[in-house]
Design a protein around this motif. Structure first.
Motif, short mmCIF file in Angstrom:
data_model
loop_
_atom_site.label_atom_id
_atom_site.label_comp_id
_atom_site.label_asym_id
_atom_site.label_seq_id
_atom_site.Cartn_x
_atom_site.Cartn_y
_atom_site.Cartn_z
N GLY A 437 12.81 7.62 -15.31
CA GLY A 437 13.06 7.07 -16.64
C GLY A 437 11.84 7.14 -17.53
O GLY A 437 11.89 6.67 -18.67
N GLY A 438 10.73 7.67 -17.02
CA GLY A 438 9.54 7.85 -17.86
C GLY A 438 8.45 6.84 -17.66
O GLY A 438 7.54 6.72 -18.49
N LYS A 439 8.44 6.12 -16.52
CA LYS A 439 7.44 5.07 -16.28
C LYS A 439 6.40 5.55 -15.26
O LYS A 439 6.74 5.93 -14.15
CB LYS A 439 8.11 3.80 -15.77
N LEU A 440 5.13 5.50 -15.66
CA LEU A 440 4.04 5.82 -14.73
C LEU A 440 3.65 4.55 -13.99
O LEU A 440 3.20 3.58 -14.60
CB LEU A 440 2.84 6.39 -15.50
N ILE A 441 3.82 4.56 -12.67
CA ILE A 441 3.57 3.38 -11.84
C ILE A 441 2.43 3.69 -10.87
O ILE A 441 2.53 4.65 -10.11
CB ILE A 441 4.83 2.97 -11.06
N PRO A 442 1.35 2.90 -10.88
CA PRO A 442 0.27 3.16 -9.93
C PRO A 442 0.78 3.08 -8.50
O PRO A 442 1.56 2.17 -8.17
CB PRO A 442 -0.74 2.04 -10.22
N PRO A 443 0.38 3.99 -7.64
CA PRO A 443 0.86 3.95 -6.26
C PRO A 443 0.23 2.81 -5.48
O PRO A 443 -0.88 2.36 -5.81
CB PRO A 443 0.41 5.30 -5.69
N LEU A 446 0.73 -1.29 -0.33
CA LEU A 446 1.17 -2.65 -0.01
C LEU A 446 2.57 -2.86 -0.57
O LEU A 446 2.97 -2.19 -1.54
CB LEU A 446 0.21 -3.68 -0.61
N PRO A 447 3.35 -3.77 0.01
CA PRO A 447 4.71 -4.00 -0.50
C PRO A 447 4.69 -4.43 -1.97
O PRO A 447 3.82 -5.19 -2.40
CB PRO A 447 5.22 -5.13 0.40
N ARG A 448 5.66 -3.91 -2.73
CA ARG A 448 5.74 -4.25 -4.16
C ARG A 448 7.20 -4.21 -4.59
O ARG A 448 7.94 -3.29 -4.26
CB ARG A 448 4.93 -3.26 -4.98
N SER A 449 7.61 -5.21 -5.32
CA SER A 449 8.98 -5.27 -5.82
C SER A 449 9.10 -4.46 -7.11
O SER A 449 8.09 -4.14 -7.75
CB SER A 449 9.39 -6.72 -6.09
N GLU A 450 10.34 -4.17 -7.50
CA GLU A 450 10.55 -3.44 -8.76
C GLU A 450 10.10 -4.28 -9.95
O GLU A 450 9.62 -3.74 -10.95
CB GLU A 450 12.02 -3.05 -8.89
N GLU A 451 10.26 -5.62 -9.83
CA GLU A 451 9.83 -6.49 -10.93
C GLU A 451 8.31 -6.42 -11.11
O GLU A 451 7.79 -6.31 -12.22
CB GLU A 451 10.25 -7.94 -10.66
N ALA A 452 7.58 -6.46 -9.97
CA ALA A 452 6.12 -6.38 -10.04
C ALA A 452 5.68 -5.01 -10.54
O ALA A 452 4.72 -4.89 -11.31
CB ALA A 452 5.52 -6.65 -8.66
N ALA A 453 6.42 -3.98 -10.13
CA ALA A 453 6.09 -2.62 -10.58
C ALA A 453 6.29 -2.48 -12.09
O ALA A 453 5.50 -1.81 -12.77
CB ALA A 453 6.94 -1.60 -9.83
N SER A 454 7.32 -3.12 -12.62
CA SER A 454 7.60 -3.03 -14.05
C SER A 454 6.46 -3.61 -14.89
O SER A 454 6.18 -3.13 -15.98
CB SER A 454 8.91 -3.76 -14.38
N GLU A 455 5.82 -4.65 -14.37
CA GLU A 455 4.70 -5.26 -15.08
C GLU A 455 3.49 -4.33 -15.13
O GLU A 455 2.67 -4.41 -16.06
CB GLU A 455 4.31 -6.58 -14.42
N LEU A 456 3.37 -3.46 -14.12
CA LEU A 456 2.23 -2.54 -14.06
C LEU A 456 2.53 -1.20 -14.71
O LEU A 456 1.61 -0.44 -15.02
CB LEU A 456 1.83 -2.29 -12.59
N ALA A 457 3.80 -0.91 -14.91
CA ALA A 457 4.22 0.41 -15.38
C ALA A 457 3.88 0.61 -16.85
O ALA A 457 3.82 -0.34 -17.63
CB ALA A 457 5.72 0.60 -15.16
#
Length: 582
Positions: A437-443, A446-457
């Motif tokens: 969808g166009g979101k760059l997410i740092p790899p 460690l476990p990470r939820s989609e909600e936490a990933a959205s804050e970093l994206a």
């Protein structure tokens, strides 16, 4: 005068006579007393001075010895750490499902007290019967040294300890220690890393854990023999084992010098599996040497070849200057700055954007980059994370390289994967942004939820661009160079990259660095898979391009790991058909 009166007169004379004679005597006594007092005070002062001098001498000796110890070499003073340091615990490392990847086990180490050794020669000979690889000269020198303590061998097995005890050598003893144990051996070596002889992390996630404060706590004894909370990683050891098995087989079957792969969750940035071969066994890290220690997935940079055309075309689409319906003339090679840009399998005609991707046209891709311009090209690659160091927990991450000054020739060659070197992991992360969808997410490891990933994206391309790229990747998987990566039921889409390998600063036409960037299921991507193989001599069908070796490695990884990741296969045009056996 009566008799009584005479007696009184005589007594009175006697009294006065005695009084007169006593005055000189009394004066002498006073002088004698004063002299005795002065002598006693003098003796007391002398005694105090002697005591002070004695204490001063004692402290001078102590100070001198401390200076001597401070200037002496460590091994001649003491080779042993504090007991609580030796027994410092590390937390278990678990995979995402709770499987143990690393844990502490109790062990003992052999030491000697040289001043208690009766016969150093005999002691060395007897120890060699249990430890045949012992360095006799080194051990002899330790036993003959002036120190009070020397390590002889760290981390013995219970059998070795028992056999040495049976030798009955005086001056030899054992100290309890902790040893790190990796049940999977080399399976996740480059992710886990390893520890040194003192159980301190020196690479991988072991080092990361120490850098988060564990090393400081251990230094002050806060982790002494303590049970620490385990550290859970994002890794799925089942998928990790598959990835490592596939790339190891690929390196051998395709006669390559190295290979690697990663499986990445495109919505969370979690690394499910990542491996690079040659590797090493973290239980015996010294045997890996430099070749095995090198984590090529995150700490090696390579020109990724035609996989970069994915980013160039995405750049054109996202700019609004290019659409899927546009065409570019790829009839003739491009000549610039003394270089000739041509296609490997040229069609020598006008190509649509999907055809440029399908046929991996260098000419068409270069014209898209030229349309965007140098500033826009550089900005886009920076935005998508391909020109900066990748942020993640793993310490071994190398920064990409790029030209100091971008000229037109640089932009053109970079458009099809020559001139910029990035890490394979970095390429996979950027690829994930094009399909999620166009979101760059740092790899993350460690476990990470989609909600936490959205804050970093961060949004790097439009959703419409992401949809177009999914279409192109799917089309290339069906009709282009990604055919050998197809897995029935799992809708794999991807892009090959075959780059001439750089040797001593020059391109070698007979050596390739091949990669394949893939996503599945491509209609609704959940995972990104990237494989690479370095300098293969062969491949499926006898070729040595990425479609013949890097793509089949992706196929093998997806076919074996997709069911474990919970991806359900779909058959038929609408995905509703069932697999029926008759």
């Amino acid at each position: 005068m009566s008799f009584l009166s005479r007696i009184m007169v005589l007594k009175s004379k006697a009294h006065f006579s005695a009084g007169g004679n006593n005055r000189p005597a009394d004066s002498g006594l006073n002088v004698a007393f004063e002299g005795t007092r002065k002598k006693s005070a003098s003796r007391a002062k002398s005694r105090v001075a002697i005591i002070i001098a004695s204490f001063g001498l004692v402290y001078a000796v102590i100070g001198g010895r401390l200076v001597q110890y401070g200037l002496a070499q460590p091994e001649t003073v003491s080779s042993i750490g504090r007991a609580d340091s030796l027994m410092a615990s590390r937390p278990d490392i678990l995979d995402r499902n709770g499987e143990v990847l690393a844990t502490d086990i109790r062990t003992v180490s052999l030491y000697a007290e040289p001043h208690k050794i009766v016969d150093a020669d005999e002691a060395v000979e007897r120890l060699a019967t249990v430890l045949p690889d012992l360095n006799a000269r080194e051990i002899y020198n330790k036993l003959k040294s002036n120190s009070r303590f020397q390590w002889l061998r760290r981390q013995l097995t219970p059998k070795q300890q028992s056999e040495i005890l049976a030798l009955g050598i005086p001056g030899i003893g054992f100290r309890p220690e902790k040893r790190r144990f990796y049940p999977g051996g080399p399976t996740a070596a480059h992710i886990l890393g390893h520890v040194n002889i003192d159980n301190r992390g020196v690479a991988g996630m072991e080092r990361y854990i120490d850098e988060q404060g564990l090393a400081d706590l251990a230094a002050i004894g806060m982790t002494s023999d303590a049970k620490l909370e385990p550290v859970r990683l994002s890794i799925d050891v089942r998928v990790q084992n598959i990835v490592r098995d596939v790339i190891d087989a690929g390196m051998k079957n395709y006669q390559a010098i190295a290979a690697g792969a990663v499986v990445l969750d495109v919505h969370t940035g979690e690394v499910l599996a990542m491996a690079s071969v040659p590797d090493y066994d973290p239980n015996r890290p010294a045997e890996g040497a430099e070749e095995g220690w090198m984590n090529r997935m995150s700490n090696g940079t390579f020109e990724m070849g035609s996989t970069f055309k994915t980013f160039t075309i995405a750049m054109g689409l996202d700019s609004g200057k290019v659409t899927l319906n546009d065409s570019f003339d790829a009839t003739a090679p491009i000549r610039i700055g003394g270089f000739t840009i041509k296609d490997f399998h040229g069609k020598r005609r006008v190509l649509t954007v999907p055809e440029i991707f399908q046929y991996s046209s260098n000419i068409g891709t270069a014209k898209i980059a030229d349309l965007i311009g140098i500033p826009g090209h550089k900005e886009f690659l920076t935005r998508i994370g391909l020109l900066t160091r990748l942020p993640t927990e793993l310490p071994e991450v190398k920064a990409p390289s790029q030209p100091r000054e971008w000229k037109k020739i640089n932009s053109i060659t970079i458009s099809f994967g020559h001139g910029v070197s990035t890490t394979p992991l970095q390429t996979a992360v950027a690829g994930a942004a094009l399909v999620n969808g166009g979101k760059l997410i740092p790899p993350t490891f460690l476990p990470r939820s989609e909600e936490a990933a959205s804050e970093l994206a961060s949004a790097v391309v439009k959703k419409s661009t992401s949809e177009d790229m999914r279409y192109l990747l799917r089309w290339n998987g069906i009709a282009g160079s990604g055919k050998r990566a197809l897995v029935p039921g799992f809708n794999v889409g991807g892009k090959t990259g075959t780059a001439d390998k750089v040797v001593n600063g020059r391109y070698a036409s007979d050596l390739n660095f091949n990669a394949f960037l893939a996503a599945f299921p491509i209609d609704d991507p959940k995972y990104m898979v990237l494989t690479f193989i370095d300098a293969p001599k062969t491949g499926e069908g006898g070729g040595r391009t990425a479609g013949s070796n890097a793509a089949p490695m992706v196929r093998d990884i997806i076919s074996r790991s997709a069911p474990l990741l919970g991806v359900e296969p779909k058959f038929g045009e609408d995905g509703s058909a069932l697999l029926v056996s008759y």
